[in-house]
Design a protein around this motif. Structure first.
Motif, mmCIF file in Angstrom:
data_model
loop_
_atom_site.group_PDB
_atom_site.id
_atom_site.type_symbol
_atom_site.label_atom_id
_atom_site.label_comp_id
_atom_site.label_asym_id
_atom_site.label_seq_id
_atom_site.Cartn_x
_atom_site.Cartn_y
_atom_site.Cartn_z
ATOM 1 N N ILE A 57 0.320 15.400 -3.487
ATOM 2 C CA ILE A 57 -0.573 14.284 -3.141
ATOM 3 C C ILE A 57 -1.730 14.215 -4.127
ATOM 4 C CG2 ILE A 57 -2.296 13.525 -1.457
ATOM 5 C CD1 ILE A 57 -0.375 14.308 0.745
ATOM 6 N N GLU A 58 -2.348 15.353 -4.423
ATOM 7 C CA GLU A 58 -3.468 15.356 -5.360
ATOM 8 C C GLU A 58 -3.038 14.809 -6.719
ATOM 9 O OE1 GLU A 58 -5.652 18.954 -5.699
ATOM 10 O OE2 GLU A 58 -6.035 19.138 -3.540
ATOM 11 N N GLU A 59 -1.908 15.290 -7.217
ATOM 12 C CA GLU A 59 -1.419 14.822 -8.522
ATOM 13 C C GLU A 59 -1.079 13.331 -8.477
ATOM 14 O OE1 GLU A 59 1.199 13.512 -11.480
ATOM 15 O OE2 GLU A 59 1.953 13.919 -9.450
ATOM 16 N N GLY A 60 -0.467 12.898 -7.348
ATOM 17 C CA GLY A 60 -0.068 11.501 -7.220
ATOM 18 C C GLY A 60 -1.243 10.550 -7.100
ATOM 19 N N LEU A 61 -2.301 10.976 -6.444
ATOM 20 C CA LEU A 61 -3.503 10.136 -6.359
ATOM 21 C C LEU A 61 -4.163 9.997 -7.727
ATOM 22 C CD1 LEU A 61 -5.113 11.480 -3.046
ATOM 23 C CD2 LEU A 61 -4.066 9.228 -3.377
ATOM 24 N N LEU A 62 -4.230 11.097 -8.468
ATOM 25 C CA LEU A 62 -4.885 11.056 -9.776
ATOM 26 C C LEU A 62 -4.067 10.282 -10.807
ATOM 27 C CD1 LEU A 62 -6.221 14.734 -9.938
ATOM 28 C CD2 LEU A 62 -7.503 12.646 -9.437
ATOM 29 N N SER A 63 -2.754 10.237 -10.626
ATOM 30 C CA SER A 63 -1.895 9.499 -11.563
ATOM 31 C C SER A 63 -1.586 8.088 -11.068
ATOM 32 C CB SER A 63 -0.591 10.264 -11.784
ATOM 33 O OG SER A 63 0.156 10.344 -10.575
ATOM 34 N N ASN A 64 -2.230 7.678 -9.972
ATOM 35 C CA ASN A 64 -2.055 6.334 -9.387
ATOM 36 C C ASN A 64 -0.663 6.095 -8.812
ATOM 37 O OD1 ASN A 64 -4.718 5.456 -9.966
ATOM 38 N ND2 ASN A 64 -4.109 5.050 -12.091
ATOM 39 N N ARG A 65 0.087 7.173 -8.541
ATOM 40 C CA ARG A 65 1.382 6.996 -7.896
ATOM 41 C C ARG A 65 1.197 6.645 -6.414
ATOM 42 N NH1 ARG A 65 3.365 11.243 -9.594
ATOM 43 N NH2 ARG A 65 3.411 12.653 -7.801
ATOM 44 N N TYR A 66 0.129 7.165 -5.819
ATOM 45 C CA TYR A 66 -0.217 6.839 -4.439
ATOM 46 C C TYR A 66 -1.588 6.178 -4.428
ATOM 47 C CZ TYR A 66 3.222 10.590 -3.870
ATOM 48 O OH TYR A 66 4.331 11.386 -3.979
ATOM 49 N N ASP A 67 -1.755 5.218 -3.524
ATOM 50 C CA ASP A 67 -3.047 4.537 -3.395
ATOM 51 C C ASP A 67 -4.040 5.360 -2.580
ATOM 52 O OD1 ASP A 67 -2.237 2.149 -4.765
ATOM 53 O OD2 ASP A 67 -1.093 1.601 -2.970
ATOM 54 N N ILE A 68 -3.556 5.929 -1.487
ATOM 55 C CA ILE A 68 -4.426 6.650 -0.561
ATOM 56 C C ILE A 68 -3.558 7.644 0.204
ATOM 57 C CG2 ILE A 68 -4.162 5.075 1.418
ATOM 58 C CD1 ILE A 68 -7.303 5.266 1.695
ATOM 59 N N ALA A 104 -7.865 10.673 1.808
ATOM 60 C CA ALA A 104 -8.271 11.083 0.462
ATOM 61 C C ALA A 104 -7.817 10.017 -0.525
ATOM 62 C CB ALA A 104 -7.668 12.439 0.095
ATOM 63 N N TRP A 105 -8.620 9.827 -1.570
ATOM 64 C CA TRP A 105 -8.287 8.868 -2.613
ATOM 65 C C TRP A 105 -8.951 9.321 -3.905
ATOM 66 C CZ3 TRP A 105 -11.380 7.886 1.614
ATOM 67 C CH2 TRP A 105 -12.752 7.700 1.356
ATOM 68 N N ARG A 106 -8.582 8.697 -5.004
ATOM 69 C CA ARG A 106 -9.171 9.053 -6.292
ATOM 70 C C ARG A 106 -10.632 8.626 -6.318
ATOM 71 N NH1 ARG A 106 -9.161 6.141 -11.062
ATOM 72 N NH2 ARG A 106 -7.637 4.706 -10.177
ATOM 73 N N LEU A 145 0.853 -1.178 0.000
ATOM 74 C CA LEU A 145 0.000 0.000 0.000
ATOM 75 C C LEU A 145 0.892 1.233 0.000
ATOM 76 C CD1 LEU A 145 -3.006 0.938 0.223
ATOM 77 C CD2 LEU A 145 -2.605 1.153 2.686
ATOM 78 N N VAL A 146 0.711 2.098 -0.970
ATOM 79 C CA VAL A 146 1.516 3.309 -1.076
ATOM 80 C C VAL A 146 0.692 4.472 -0.513
ATOM 81 C CG1 VAL A 146 2.829 4.824 -2.588
ATOM 82 C CG2 VAL A 146 2.635 2.376 -3.124
ATOM 83 N N VAL A 147 1.182 5.028 0.581
ATOM 84 C CA VAL A 147 0.448 6.054 1.325
ATOM 85 C C VAL A 147 1.237 7.358 1.302
ATOM 86 C CG1 VAL A 147 -0.519 6.708 3.561
ATOM 87 C CG2 VAL A 147 -0.565 4.308 2.838
ATOM 88 N N ALA A 148 0.566 8.446 0.958
ATOM 89 C CA ALA A 148 1.179 9.774 1.005
ATOM 90 C C ALA A 148 0.566 10.554 2.159
ATOM 91 C CB ALA A 148 0.960 10.516 -0.303
ATOM 92 N N LEU A 156 -11.274 13.927 -6.351
ATOM 93 C CA LEU A 156 -10.817 13.188 -5.183
ATOM 94 C C LEU A 156 -11.950 13.052 -4.175
ATOM 95 C CD1 LEU A 156 -7.307 14.834 -4.612
ATOM 96 C CD2 LEU A 156 -7.818 12.678 -5.780
ATOM 97 N N ALA A 157 -11.996 11.913 -3.512
ATOM 98 C CA ALA A 157 -12.948 11.683 -2.427
ATOM 99 C C ALA A 157 -12.203 11.805 -1.103
ATOM 100 C CB ALA A 157 -13.568 10.297 -2.554
ATOM 101 N N THR A 158 -12.876 12.328 -0.093
ATOM 102 C CA THR A 158 -12.250 12.498 1.221
ATOM 103 C C THR A 158 -13.150 11.948 2.309
ATOM 104 O OG1 THR A 158 -13.192 14.695 1.609
ATOM 105 C CG2 THR A 158 -11.064 14.598 0.463
ATOM 106 N N GLU A 159 -12.533 11.649 3.442
ATOM 107 C CA GLU A 159 -13.257 11.187 4.620
ATOM 108 C C GLU A 159 -12.544 11.769 5.840
ATOM 109 O OE1 GLU A 159 -15.448 7.157 5.440
ATOM 110 O OE2 GLU A 159 -13.284 6.842 5.593
ATOM 111 N N THR A 160 -13.201 12.673 6.540
ATOM 112 C CA THR A 160 -12.595 13.315 7.702
ATOM 113 C C THR A 160 -12.668 12.392 8.907
ATOM 114 O OG1 THR A 160 -13.085 15.541 6.902
ATOM 115 C CG2 THR A 160 -12.731 15.283 9.268
ATOM 116 N N LEU A 161 -11.540 12.244 9.590
ATOM 117 C CA LEU A 161 -11.448 11.370 10.759
ATOM 118 C C LEU A 161 -11.632 12.141 12.053
ATOM 119 C CD1 LEU A 161 -8.330 9.330 9.592
ATOM 120 C CD2 LEU A 161 -10.719 8.624 9.427
ATOM 121 N N LEU A 162 -11.007 13.293 12.151
ATOM 122 C CA LEU A 162 -11.120 14.095 13.368
ATOM 123 C C LEU A 162 -11.009 15.561 13.025
ATOM 124 C CD1 LEU A 162 -8.187 15.363 14.619
ATOM 125 C CD2 LEU A 162 -7.674 12.940 14.662
ATOM 126 N N SER A 163 -11.616 16.377 13.877
ATOM 127 C CA SER A 163 -11.539 17.828 13.753
ATOM 128 C C SER A 163 -10.859 18.362 15.004
ATOM 129 C CB SER A 163 -12.937 18.431 13.593
ATOM 130 O OG SER A 163 -13.525 18.017 12.373
#
Length: 302
Positions: A133-144, A273-275, A94-97, A157-164
């Motif tokens: 990160i945005e460019e890498g997610l869209l180009s599949n360089r990063y998974d998530i 965040a992920w594509r 899993l490639v994480v940025a 990009l889709a996002t999911e907030t974990l904490l505020s």
């Protein structure tokens, strides 16, 4: 009288929101229930955990120490009750940025837990800025990615907030503003201001300043959180930063206090965040489901 998990959760919510009323709303319970739980907790531990001020509930020195323990206890309980979230046989890479702030103040503990839960999962971690990160997610360089979700605007990009994480005013110990009621941007604008720039912090700061009639008197712009900490602790200026990056002491051992701000200042949102429309691989699904459980988010199908 022994402490309970309910008391710990009510205490943490009050510490994070700084107001019993806000904590009660977030917990979907009455204010009196929160007040009673905190009173019982203080009796149990034998110290005052909060200072009750016109601005809200401010942690005492003991309260800040107890908050660290409360986070640890609740995290351990959550970990123990979700041992079989996804099969531990999940394997692959899993490639994480992640951005600077997330790497420094949020992610390492979770990566360690994920590696224990999924020993066959190999995580390749990169620290990069939001644009990369945005460019890498869209180009599949990063998974998530794990980053400040409030900074993501790309509709692909889709996002999911974990904490505020609540943003508060940072002050040196003994500062005059600690003794004043109703601190807002007007009062803060009269002080020398230390502005953090890393992870677009300056841009986020100017968003809420621009909605007011005031502007900060910026003494220093810096990408170093430790520089902000030292400047504030040594009485050279004040800052507005989130609880997630707050530490009560500077490198010189000087105290840094926090005060609630009356004017609207948005929290710092941290999440994933992920594509958009990507098909989640088993490693991606395990990673996301871990965080959903860690932060009590409803599970969904990716």
């Amino acid at each position: 009288m022994g402490l309970s998990l309910r008391q710990l959760r009510y205490f943490v919510a009050t510490a994070e929101y700084g107001q019993i009323s806000h904590a009660a709303v977030s917990l979907s319970i009455s204010q009196s229930a929160v007040t009673a739980a905190i009173k019982d907790l203080e009796l149990t531990v034998g110290v005052s955990l909060f200072n009750r001020t016109p601005q809200g509930m401010e942690l005492t020195t003991a309260g800040r120490q107890f908050l660290s323990h409360a986070y640890e206890i609740l995290a351990k309980v959550d970990e123990a009750t979700h041992l079989n979230l996804v099969s531990s046989d999940i394997e692959g890479e899993l490639v994480v940025a992640a951005t600077y702030t997330v790497i420094g103040y949020f992610l390492p503990l979770h990566i360690e837990r994920i590696r224990r839960l999924y020993p066959k999962l190999k995580i390749q971690l990169y620290e990069v800025n939001r644009e990369s990160i945005e460019e890498g997610l869209l180009s599949n360089r990063y998974d998530i990615s794990v980053l400040l979700t409030s900074n993501i605007l790309n509709p692909m990009l889709a996002t999911e907030t974990l904490l505020s994480s609540v943003r508060r005013l940072w002050l040196p110990a003994g500062h005059d503003l600690q003794r004043r009621a109703g601190i807002g941007l007007r009062e803060i604008a009269e002080e020398p201001y230390i502005m953090l720039t890393v992870d677009e912090a300056a841009h986020s700061s100017l968003r809420y300043w621009s909605q007011s009639s005031y502007q900060p008197k910026v003494l220093l712009r810096t990408s170093s959180i430790e520089a902000v900490r030292s400047m504030v602790a040594n009485g050279l200026g004040v800052a507005i930063l989130s609880d997630m990056v707050h530490r009560p002491w500077s490198l010189e051992g000087r105290r840094i206090e926090t005060v609630n701000i009356q004017d609207p200042v948005p929290p710092m949102d941290v999440g994933l965040a992920w594509r958009a429309n990507v098909e989640f691989s088993p490693p991606m699904l395990a990673f996301r489901r871990y965080f959903q459980q860690a932060y009590s988010l409803p599970g969904t199908n990716a």
